[in-house]
Design an enzyme around this catalytic site. Structure first.
Site, PDB file in Angstrom:
ATOM      1  N   HIS A  69       0.841  -1.194   0.000  1.00  9.43           N
ATOM      2  CA  HIS A  69       0.000   0.000   0.000  1.00  9.43           C
ATOM      3  C   HIS A  69       0.880   1.251   0.000  1.00  9.43           C
ATOM      4  O   HIS A  69       1.819   1.338   0.786  1.00  9.43           O
ATOM      5  CB  HIS A  69      -0.888   0.050   1.258  1.00  9.43           C
ATOM      6  CG  HIS A  69      -1.526  -1.252   1.609  1.00  9.43           C
ATOM      7  ND1 HIS A  69      -1.681  -1.663   2.913  1.00  9.43           N
ATOM      8  CD2 HIS A  69      -2.042  -2.236   0.840  1.00  9.43           C
ATOM      9  CE1 HIS A  69      -2.292  -2.847   2.936  1.00  9.43           C
ATOM     10  NE2 HIS A  69      -2.512  -3.216   1.689  1.00  9.43           N
ATOM     11  N   TYR A 132       4.267   2.493  13.542  1.00  8.28           N
ATOM     12  CA  TYR A 132       4.737   3.527  12.622  1.00  8.28           C
ATOM     13  C   TYR A 132       4.099   4.886  12.921  1.00  8.28           C
ATOM     14  O   TYR A 132       2.934   4.980  13.299  1.00  8.28           O
ATOM     15  CB  TYR A 132       4.503   3.132  11.161  1.00  8.28           C
ATOM     16  CG  TYR A 132       3.088   2.756  10.785  1.00  8.28           C
ATOM     17  CD1 TYR A 132       2.273   3.645  10.090  1.00  8.28           C
ATOM     18  CD2 TYR A 132       2.571   1.495  11.099  1.00  8.28           C
ATOM     19  CE1 TYR A 132       0.990   3.291   9.719  1.00  8.28           C
ATOM     20  CE2 TYR A 132       1.290   1.142  10.741  1.00  8.28           C
ATOM     21  CZ  TYR A 132       0.492   2.043  10.046  1.00  8.28           C
ATOM     22  OH  TYR A 132      -0.790   1.698   9.688  1.00  8.28           O
TER      23      TYR A 132
END
Length: 489
Positions: A69, A132
């Site tokens: 992605h 993240y």
């Protein structure tokens, strides 16, 4: 996992993607690390990164695989426990499209991934926590801009440690397109405020000329009053990487009236302050246009670092706007002088007066123009080119590739300064050959007996162009541009 390594960042074959060695301190109790430390990371070579959201993906079983992605934000990836095999594919338009990079991430390794690079990972251990940071908030609107490529694409030839047929994948991830059919990540959008003014029109024309119209949005005071705090809720700021502020109040004399003073400060000071705060909070680059009126006009040539000394309300409001914009980390302030573009301006006014003289208008045999204000014209087309140059647009770019250092830059046309009277004579000569109809007078004489307030003007308005030339941009000679402008009229 290796303990006590020095913090270091190494760029990968994908432009802007860095592998970071983290310093992990361990003993018989476990370990500790500074997972993200802005000052140290940037000193090690990472780009400026201002995260606004922290996400964690927990992967219960070895072999869980996710991706590929690409999202419209930068991200800083690491693991809190376990380890992953990471794979990245450049899905940005350009020569790097399709470039692949892979590496293993354990708690001592992090990866900085720039916007538009496709991201995937495979959990190598049970109970892997993949975490993240991102520098934009998730939104349904931004999700529409994601792009994807298939994990099993043979053209990518990713060597997954665990064969994909033995892994746990989502239904969606099994059916993403192969690279040959994958869409490139679209550029960050740019919002242009004050789009119907002379500079706004020039920016729009240049964007269309360079094939960028699809990534530029435009607004004016009717659709976005930047001096109104409530108006900011009506814009999805997560869509934008850049704002070009072309909006301003420019009625110098009217700014000295009670009503004009309030309007002037709202447009030139409060609006830019709110805009700067919004851009600073969201990591948006702000380009803002200022004026020589922030100076007192004593020096013949003004540098970017000259202390402010505005003489009137208009100059004071512009100086306040400059100070506010300068607080935004990613900003460009372009200081102009004597702006000429598509719309009402000094050159058009002089051309119309020349026509009246040439037509034998009994009420207008001569035109008085001040001869003790000295400067150079700034054409809006040149200003638009300079804005695009500083932002980093180069030939063929769909988004900036070589931005100049942030800060303030002077921008007028190149060439020796002249007085308003000299410019008026040039216009009269080019229009009808009647330059002798222009009569030079002092500023004091010109405004003697004026009805209503008169704002003080700087005597010298020339701007030093050395700094912007140092970026590689060369302003057009204003006399040549004036001649071409007169031909178009």
């Amino acid at each position: 996992m290796e303990f006590e390594r020095e913090l270091a960042a190494t760029e990968s074959p994908i432009d802007g993607l860095y592998v970071v060695d983290l310093s992990v301190h361990g003993d018989d109790r476990g370990w500790f690390k500074e997972n993200w430390q802005k000052a140290k990371m940037e000193a090690a070579g990472l780009p400026s990164f201002n995260p606004v959201q922290n996400n964690i993906s927990f992967n219960a079983d070895r072999g869980v695989t996710r991706g590929i992605h690409a999202e419209p934000w930068d991200k800083f990836i690491s693991v809190a426990c376990g380890s992953v095999f990471g794979a990245w594919v450049d899905l940005r338009p350009g020569k790097g499209f399709g470039t692949v990079f892979t590496c293993v991430i354990d708690p001592s390794v992090a990866v900085f991934v720039p916007r538009g690079v496709g991201n995937a990972f495979q959990a190598l251990e049970d109970g892997t926590a993949y975490t993240y940071l991102v520098n934009a908030h998730w939104s349904a609107e931004l999700k529409k801009t994601y792009t994807f490529v298939n994990l099993a694409d043979p053209e990518l030839a990713i060597q997954w440690p665990i064969p994909l047929e033995q892994c746990t994948l989502s239904e969606a991830d099994q059916h993403h397109p192969f690279l040959a059919d994958a869409l490139a990540m679209g550029p960050r959008r740019t919002l242009v405020t004050g789009c119907n003014g002379q500079l706004g029109q020039a920016v729009r024309s240049l964007a269309e000329e360079r094939g960028l119209a699809g990534s530029f949005d435009y607004c004016d005071i009717d659709t976005f009053d930047m001096s109104n705090p409530a108006a900011y809720d009506g814009i999805d700021w997560s869509l934008y990487g850049t704002v070009i502020n072309c909006g301003a109040y420019t009625a110098v004399d009217a700014a000295e009236t009670e009503e004009g003073r309030r309007t002037c400060w709202a447009a030139n000071a409060q609006g830019p302050a709110l805009l700067a705060a919004t851009c600073a909070a969201r990591g948006i680059t702000l380009a803002h246009v200022s004026s020589d009126y922030v100076f007192d006009g004593v020096e013949e040539l003004h540098g970017e670092d000259e202390p402010f000394g505005p003489l009137g309300v208009y100059g004071q409001s512009k100086a306040a706007g400059d100070l506010a914009v300068a607080v935004a980390p990613a900003h460009y302030i372009l200081r102009s002088s004597w702006v000429v573009g598509r719309g009402k301006n000094f050159v058009r006014t002089m051309a119309a007066l020349s026509d009246r003289v040439a037509d034998g208008d009994d009420a207008l045999e001569q035109v008085t123009v001040v001869d003790d204000q000295i400067g150079a014209l700034t054409f809006t087309d040149d200003m638009a080119r300079a804005i695009f140059w500083l932002l980093g647009y180069r030939e063929g770019d769909v988004e900036p590739s070589e931005p100049a250092p942030f800060g303030t830059y002077n921008l007028t046309g190149a060439g020796e300064a002249a007085s308003w009277a000299e410019i008026a004579r040039t216009v009269f000569e080019a229009r009808n050959g009647n330059g002798s109809a222009v009569v030079p007078v002092t500023t004091e004489a010109y405004y003697e007996g004026a009805k209503g307030p008169v704002a003080p003007r700087p005597h010298f308005s020339g701007l030093d162009l050395a700094k912007i030339r140092g970026t590689g941009f060369e302003p057009e000679p204003w006399r040549d541009t004036l001649a071409a402008y007169m031909e178009e009229l």
